[in-house]
Design an enzyme around this catalytic site. Structure first.
Site, PDB file in Angstrom:
ATOM      1  N   THR A   1      -4.067  17.848 -21.068  1.00  0.00           N
ATOM      2  CA  THR A   1      -2.665  18.256 -20.848  1.00  0.00           C
ATOM      3  C   THR A   1      -2.308  17.941 -19.395  1.00  0.00           C
ATOM      4  O   THR A   1      -1.893  16.840 -19.080  1.00  0.00           O
ATOM      5  CB  THR A   1      -2.448  19.745 -21.180  1.00  0.00           C
ATOM      6  OG1 THR A   1      -3.433  20.531 -20.486  1.00  0.00           O
ATOM      7  CG2 THR A   1      -2.571  19.990 -22.670  1.00  0.00           C
TER       8      THR A   1
ATOM      9  N   LYS B   1     -11.468  20.107 -21.324  1.00  0.00           N
ATOM     10  CA  LYS B   1     -10.192  19.981 -20.632  1.00  0.00           C
ATOM     11  C   LYS B   1      -9.869  21.310 -19.988  1.00  0.00           C
ATOM     12  O   LYS B   1     -10.311  22.369 -20.445  1.00  0.00           O
ATOM     13  CB  LYS B   1      -9.067  19.541 -21.579  1.00  0.00           C
ATOM     14  CG  LYS B   1      -8.703  20.506 -22.694  1.00  0.00           C
ATOM     15  CD  LYS B   1      -7.761  21.624 -22.343  1.00  0.00           C
ATOM     16  CE  LYS B   1      -6.506  21.097 -21.658  1.00  0.00           C
ATOM     17  NZ  LYS B   1      -5.619  22.277 -21.258  1.00  0.00           N
TER      18      LYS B   1
ATOM     19  N   THR C   1      -7.160  28.796 -20.394  1.00  0.00           N
ATOM     20  CA  THR C   1      -6.693  27.526 -20.939  1.00  0.00           C
ATOM     21  C   THR C   1      -7.744  26.467 -20.694  1.00  0.00           C
ATOM     22  O   THR C   1      -7.617  25.627 -19.821  1.00  0.00           O
ATOM     23  CB  THR C   1      -5.352  27.104 -20.324  1.00  0.00           C
ATOM     24  OG1 THR C   1      -4.436  28.162 -20.516  1.00  0.00           O
ATOM     25  CG2 THR C   1      -4.819  25.870 -21.020  1.00  0.00           C
TER      26      THR C   1
END
Length: 398
Positions: free
Chosen positions: A156, A183, A194
């Site tokens: 992202t 990630k 996240t």
């Protein structure tokens, strides 16, 4: 050391794995790859760790449900970026179920053999027509060399893929491959945030030992990151072991083979977590906080976390100001019981405080250490045998 780096390896390098990453338009205005698929020709033992957020995303909820009934025969994992499918209610869960069902049907495998991960914008429904098309194309493009495409598709705000692959020697004539991709940049906090990590291996291993080894490795790597104190609903670390490599299965936690495996998995998770923090810093500084001499690990972790989140300390590091008083202030606000007269503080090898009193030290050396792109703080409470380490970072815009 029982492992070596496989320089050209990727997530589908272990025997029996296939992978790819495709673009299906999930990132507005971009043709970047945004849907990854990992598939095993053989049923996989699986272990996973998920975010502790009470607002779990739909893919986390679904994967946990699948894991509760199938830990021995997972075949595929679908990961989409751009949309987190979090904060989307029952409709989001319905979409997640449809994603898993479509992957299973396209691959002609059992529907409870598919796990999901998602990352991206929270509170936005999945664009299911695009997802459906992407899944069909991903299935048609699976191959043993597609791991790089998958690693790119899960990104992202990352600036680059995060990958590591090892060849692991478990015994004479017994070698396996261990691969990981991850990630994550911002919103990373202990107990996961996240951050997504997918690990594959062709090792044959008892499922309980697989889960034990993953928990051990995550506790010493990803769960030691505290980049901005925010916790996301999507975090997942997952490992698939399909047993396709030659050699006996690992069934004994006291065996040399298990010790060699644990060593390699520890290093893999550590390397991937380091890649995450280095990508997150991107112009800022990496800060390591170590607390020693604590009564127990929970105590040490609490002090680490408070220090890592200290805005005053972070500002001193960014300004290249050797203001170690901000370190002392952060420790004092941690609300743990301590004995100030025993406290010892260091930056790198420079002693700042000993037995609760400030020390005369080389100011030029302290300034040099605060100016460094990587700063190590050590706090010794002198209260017990436990210790903990947390990594954080600053950003250029702070």
């Amino acid at each position: 050391m029982s492992y070596t780096i496989f320089e050209d390896g990727h997530i589908s390098s272990p025997h029996g794995f296939r992978a790819t990453g495709v673009s299906c338009g999930l990132k507005d205005g971009s043709r970047a790859r945004d849907l990854a698929l990992i598939y095993s020709l053989h049923p996989c033992k699986v272990a996973a760790m998920f975010t502790t957020s009470v607002t779990r995303a739909a893919p986390v909820y679904l994967s946990q449900a699948i894991l509760s009934r199938n830990r021995e025969a997972i075949r595929a994992v679908m990961i989409n970026s751009g949309h987190a499918n979090a904060g989307t209610g029952q409709a989001g869960l319905t979409d997640a179920v449809e994603c898993a069902k479509l992957v299973a049907d396209e691959l002609e495998i059992q529907r409870d053999a598919v796990m999901l991960m998602s990352t991206g914008i929270i509170g936005v429904p999945l664009p299911m027509p695009k997802i459906r098309d992407g899944i069909r194309r991903a299935v048609s493009e699976l191959d043993s060399g597609g791991g790089r495409r998958a690693a790119v598709a899960i990104l992202t705000t990352d600036t680059k893929p995060k990958e590591r692959v090892y060849r692991v020697q478990l015994g004479e004539g017994h070698r396996v491959t261990l691969a990981g991709m991850a990630k994550g940049t911002r919103m990373i906090h202990p107990r996961l945030a996240t951050m997504l990590c997918m690990i594959t291996t062709d090792l044959a291993i008892d499922q309980h030992l697989l889960a034990q080894s993953l928990s051990h490795s995550v506790g010493r790597s990803f769960n030691r990151l505290n980049l901005d104190g925010d916790c996301s609903p999507n975090d997942t670390v997952m490992i698939l072991a399909n047993g396709a490599a030659e050699g006996p299965p690992i069934t004994d936690a006291g065996s040399r083979a298990f010790a060699a495996w644990q060593d390699a998995l520890n290093q893999l998770c550590y390397e991937l977590s380091q890649q995450i923090v280095r990508d997150a810093s991107n112009g800022g500084k990496i800060i390591q906080v170590t607390v020693r001499g604590a009564p127990d690990e929970e105590y040490a972790r609490k002090v680490c976390d408070v220090v890592a989140r200290s805005s005053a300390l972070r500002a001193a590091c960014m300004r290249n100001t050797p203001d170690w008083g901000t370190l002392l202030a952060a420790i004092g606000s941690s609300e743990v019981e301590l004995r100030p007269e025993l406290l010892e503080l260091r930056i790198g090898h420079v002693v700042l405080m000993l037995e609760g009193l400030p020390c005369a030290f080389d100011q030029a050396m302290a300034l040099q250490l605060f100016t460094s792109p990587e700063i190590d703080f050590m706090i010794d409470m002198h209260l017990g045998p436990a210790e903990a380490t947390v990594l954080t970072c600053t950003w250029a815009e702070e």
